[in-house]
Design a protein around this motif. Sequence first.
Motif, PDB file in Angstrom:
ATOM      1  N   ARG A   1       0.830  -1.212   0.000  1.00  0.00           N
ATOM      2  CA  ARG A   1       0.000   0.000   0.000  1.00  0.00           C
ATOM      3  C   ARG A   1       0.862   1.259   0.000  1.00  0.00           C
ATOM      4  O   ARG A   1       0.569   2.233  -0.714  1.00  0.00           O
ATOM      5  N   SER A   2       1.911   1.237   0.800  1.00  0.00           N
ATOM      6  CA  SER A   2       2.771   2.408   0.925  1.00  0.00           C
ATOM      7  C   SER A   2       3.468   2.742  -0.393  1.00  0.00           C
ATOM      8  O   SER A   2       3.546   3.921  -0.782  1.00  0.00           O
TER       9      SER A   2
ATOM     10  N   ARG B   1       2.547   1.687  -3.503  1.00  0.00           N
ATOM     11  CA  ARG B   1       1.568   2.011  -4.549  1.00  0.00           C
ATOM     12  C   ARG B   1       1.062   3.443  -4.429  1.00  0.00           C
ATOM     13  O   ARG B   1       0.674   4.059  -5.427  1.00  0.00           O
ATOM     14  N   ALA B   2       1.077   3.975  -3.209  1.00  0.00           N
ATOM     15  CA  ALA B   2       0.553   5.325  -2.990  1.00  0.00           C
ATOM     16  C   ALA B   2       1.338   6.391  -3.745  1.00  0.00           C
ATOM     17  O   ALA B   2       0.815   7.486  -3.988  1.00  0.00           O
ATOM     18  N   VAL B   3       2.575   6.092  -4.130  1.00  0.00           N
ATOM     19  CA  VAL B   3       3.406   7.113  -4.771  1.00  0.00           C
ATOM     20  C   VAL B   3       3.785   6.743  -6.211  1.00  0.00           C
ATOM     21  O   VAL B   3       4.683   7.346  -6.792  1.00  0.00           O
TER      22      VAL B   3
ATOM     23  N   GLU C   1       2.368   6.210 -10.183  1.00  0.00           N
ATOM     24  CA  GLU C   1       1.310   6.401 -11.176  1.00  0.00           C
ATOM     25  C   GLU C   1       1.253   5.132 -12.031  1.00  0.00           C
ATOM     26  O   GLU C   1       2.105   4.909 -12.886  1.00  0.00           O
TER      27      GLU C   1
ATOM     28  N   LYS D   1       5.578   9.472  -8.261  1.00  0.00           N
ATOM     29  CA  LYS D   1       5.039  10.807  -8.035  1.00  0.00           C
ATOM     30  C   LYS D   1       5.707  11.527  -6.874  1.00  0.00           C
ATOM     31  O   LYS D   1       5.764  12.753  -6.851  1.00  0.00           O
TER      32      LYS D   1
ATOM     33  N   VAL E   1       8.384   8.283  -0.409  1.00  0.00           N
ATOM     34  CA  VAL E   1       7.625   7.825   0.750  1.00  0.00           C
ATOM     35  C   VAL E   1       8.585   7.155   1.724  1.00  0.00           C
ATOM     36  O   VAL E   1       9.540   6.487   1.322  1.00  0.00           O
TER      37      VAL E   1
ATOM     38  N   THR F   1       4.515  10.790   2.726  1.00  0.00           N
ATOM     39  CA  THR F   1       5.244  11.169   1.523  1.00  0.00           C
ATOM     40  C   THR F   1       6.183  12.326   1.813  1.00  0.00           C
ATOM     41  O   THR F   1       6.063  13.007   2.834  1.00  0.00           O
TER      42      THR F   1
ATOM     43  N   GLN G   1       2.142  14.330   2.888  1.00  0.00           N
ATOM     44  CA  GLN G   1       0.831  13.691   2.844  1.00  0.00           C
ATOM     45  C   GLN G   1       0.881  12.346   3.563  1.00  0.00           C
ATOM     46  O   GLN G   1       1.823  11.571   3.388  1.00  0.00           O
TER      47      GLN G   1
ATOM     48  N   VAL H   1       0.065   8.545   4.388  1.00  0.00           N
ATOM     49  CA  VAL H   1      -0.326   7.310   3.707  1.00  0.00           C
ATOM     50  C   VAL H   1      -1.007   6.370   4.699  1.00  0.00           C
ATOM     51  O   VAL H   1      -2.062   5.819   4.424  1.00  0.00           O
ATOM     52  N   GLU H   2      -0.405   6.211   5.859  1.00  0.00           N
ATOM     53  CA  GLU H   2      -0.996   5.324   6.865  1.00  0.00           C
ATOM     54  C   GLU H   2      -0.493   5.710   8.245  1.00  0.00           C
ATOM     55  O   GLU H   2       0.676   6.064   8.423  1.00  0.00           O
TER      56      GLU H   2
END
Length: 239
Positions: free
Chosen positions: A96-97, A99-101, A103, A156, A159, A192, A196, A198-199
């Motif tokens: 998850r971490s 994939r959050a950054v 594209e 993007k 993280v 990030t 921002q 993430v969790e």
Amino acid sequence: MRPDQRQADQMRQVKLTPGYLLTAEGSVMIEFGNTRVLCAATLEDSVPQWLRGSGRGWVTGEYSMLPRATVTRTSREVNKGKPSGRTMEIQRLIGRSLRAVVEMEALGERSIIVDCDVIQADGGTRTAAITGGFVAMALAIKQLVKFKALTRSPIKEHVAAVSAGVVNGVAVLDLCYEEDSAADVDMNLVMTGAGQLVEVQATGEKSTFSDEQMLALMGLMKGGIRQLVELQKDVIASA
């Protein structure tokens, strides 16, 4: 005074050694004090079946701990027939971490698998895995761009992750195992480089905690992650 003589807002010494494996598209050995995690990124020209034909890529993580990464030997999970609940939780968190950054459309129909193997555990293995896993992934993508398999990087943002906790009534950053096992409150933050979230994982291990304590912990961890992101940037740029 903390077991390793650090100040409350002081990280352990963090070291990133890129290119640790000659055989992986991207790899790094990350050290948070005595915690050491080997992170390796693999690029595959395929995606899970449910993504085929979508034009989108996929990023996932795997996590494991060597039997003698801890003081007492831990049995290999392969001998148990399946990963433990803890391992699966950490793997999902890593995925998850990362994939959050990324594209996914810019990655195309490719998969990036980031393996995080704990060589030595002294607290914070999941946060080290995320922080090092990002660097391994970034180095692998850097190769794709270098050899023109991608026109641009799909990353993007940076993280990273770090822990904090309330130990003996004091909020402290980046827990070693001795502190983690004694903490009244245990918290992990994934964030990030742009700040921002993430969790956020927070647990009252031995007591409840207040809004003020949570904000104090968040402040410590945000400061730690800013340091980690700067270190990531330096390592990726120089590799």
